[in-house]
Design an enzyme around this catalytic site. Structure first.
Site, PDB file in Angstrom:
ATOM      1  N   ASP A  18      -0.719   4.549  -5.768  1.00 30.58           N
ATOM      2  CA  ASP A  18       0.219   3.617  -6.453  1.00 30.58           C
ATOM      3  C   ASP A  18       0.571   3.811  -7.846  1.00 30.58           C
ATOM      4  OD1 ASP A  18      -0.063   0.689  -4.427  1.00 30.58           O
ATOM      5  OD2 ASP A  18       0.968   2.522  -4.040  1.00 30.58           O
ATOM      6  N   HIS A  66      -0.616  -3.998  -0.945  1.00 34.38           N
ATOM      7  CA  HIS A  66      -0.966  -2.587  -0.764  1.00 34.38           C
ATOM      8  C   HIS A  66      -2.812  -2.483  -0.517  1.00 34.38           C
ATOM      9  CE1 HIS A  66       2.665   0.006  -2.098  1.00 34.38           C
ATOM     10  NE2 HIS A  66       2.761  -0.412  -1.102  1.00 34.38           N
ATOM     11  N   SER A  69       6.205   0.213   3.487  1.00 33.13           N
ATOM     12  CA  SER A  69       4.985   1.122   2.695  1.00 33.13           C
ATOM     13  C   SER A  69       3.815   0.665   3.526  1.00 33.13           C
ATOM     14  CB  SER A  69       4.859   0.744   1.304  1.00 33.13           C
ATOM     15  OG  SER A  69       4.680  -0.416   1.030  1.00 33.13           O
TER      16      SER A  69
END
Lengths: 193, 191
Positions: free
Chosen positions: A139, A111, A72
């Site tokens: 997210d 992230h 990701s």
């Protein structure tokens, strides 16, 4: 040798000789080498644990080193890369690459921050993150039900450096496709992110 | 003392030490690089400026973003292939490319409610030095939504951030602040 039944001195002498025989047998087992090896192995394991805990203290994070298991954050972080995470008191700002956990998920996700709203007076922050490689807009789908923002308490560290490929060892050990702690700390593994 | 095991062990230790040293030197060499990037941003149009159903302001804009980030690229920066700026879940598109610089543009402003708001509007992966000099006309990729209704007539800065991914070692990031932007005094609808 004669074996007298009535004289105590002789009994004692034979007991001592029996004990001496057994001690000699014990000595001939060469205990020292395997014990030394066992202690050496124990010291290596203990040193490794000490280094790990020292890292936790220095980095201020429960997970100072994480291994990237999902794609990701590609192409910046690839599967198998090892990340160094540090938690400092610096305020969270847009662009920071953070590891965070949410209620219901034990495994931290790494992230990038795309939105920050810092409240007046309290200094409390609302943070929104997104994986660089995710086509989802953000997210929010990863957070807990009804949760729109991450808070300071969800953040476990900020990525400060990385080594490529080094984490493949732990992947091979576990073969589970998620960001995780090194194997001897990990107890539960959930699905792919 | 001359068995295969001893020699293999010595060789492995030595090569790992050298490798670690090389990684450290590569990472250190980045400290000597003093980059001088430039950028300019223009709001070409405010496409929509409305209050959402939950009371938060939202604005949709078209931007012109020009930048020259070529001075950020050193020999220790990852090289890669040109990729489209839209995210793709397929990692094969980037293979064998690597990220070098992740650039993004954020709007930064204060309101009576929040001492600081940072909203990312656009981002791009810059794989090679050649791609680092660009000019693009885009709509904001991520929604520009306030917490509350504080955007009318709001002054704000645009900040262009870049995150440099080295081949190994410490990542570094910096930004360029472009002040002087202002949102319209009143709402408008989609044109």
């Amino acid at each position: 040798e004669p074996f007298p039944h009535f004289l105590i001195q002789n009994n004692r002498a034979t007991e001592m000789k029996w004990a001496a025989n057994h001690i000699h047998t014990l000595k001939s087992f060469h205990f020292r080498r395997p014990i030394t090896q066992l202690i050496t192995v124990g010291m290596i394991i203990t040193s490794a644990l000490m280094i790990w805990i020292a890292l936790m203290c220095i980095m201020g994070s429960e997970a100072p080193i994480v291994v990237v298991l999902s794609g990701s954050m590609e192409p910046g972080f690839k599967r198998g890369d090892m990340l160094f995470m540090r938690m400092s008191n610096d305020p969270i700002r847009v662009g920071d690459i953070l590891s965070f956990t949410v209620d219901g998920r034990e495994i931290p996700i790494v992230h990038r921050v795309i939105k920050v709203h810092e409240h007046q007076n309290t200094g409390e922050v609302d943070v929104l993150t997104k994986g660089d490689n995710n086509s989802y807009g953000d997210d929010m789908f990863l957070y807990a039900q009804g949760q729109m923002w991450l808070k300071q308490q969800h953040i476990t560290g900020r990525a400060i450096g990385f080594l490529p490929y080094v984490g493949w060892g732990t992947i091979i050990l576990t073969e589970k496709p998620i960001v995780k702690f090194p194997p001897f700390w990990n107890h539960s593994i959930h699905g792919r992110l | 003392m001359h068995s295969f095991g001893y020699r293999a062990n010595a060789l492995l230790t030595f090569s790992l030490t050298i490798l670690a040293l090389m990684c450290a030197i590569a990472s250190l060499s980045d400290n000597f690089n003093s980059p001088s990037p430039t950028a300019s941003v223009q709001i070409l149009n405010v496409n929509r400026f409305q209050k959402r159903s939950n009371g938060d302001d939202e604005v949709a804009i078209t931007l012109e973003i020009s930048a020259d980030l070529q001075s950020l690229f050193t020999w220790n920066t990852k090289q890669g292939n040109l990729s489209s700026s839209s995210s793709s879940s397929s990692s094969t598109r980037f293979f064998p490319g690597f990220l070098q610089v992740f650039a993004f543009l954020a709007a930064e402003y204060s309101t009576p409610k929040n001492s600081l708001n940072q909203v990312s509007l656009w981002d791009r992966i810059i794989p090679t030095k050649e791609d680092a000099k660009f000019s693009t006309k885009v709509k904001n990729k991520y929604k520009f939504i306030d917490q509350g209704s504080n955007l009318r007539g709001r002054d704000f800065n645009m900040t262009l951030h870049w995150h440099v991914m080295p081949k190994t070692g410490k990542m570094f990031a910096d930004k360029l602040v472009l002040p002087g932007f202002r949102l319209p005094e009143s709402y408008s609808s989609y044109r």
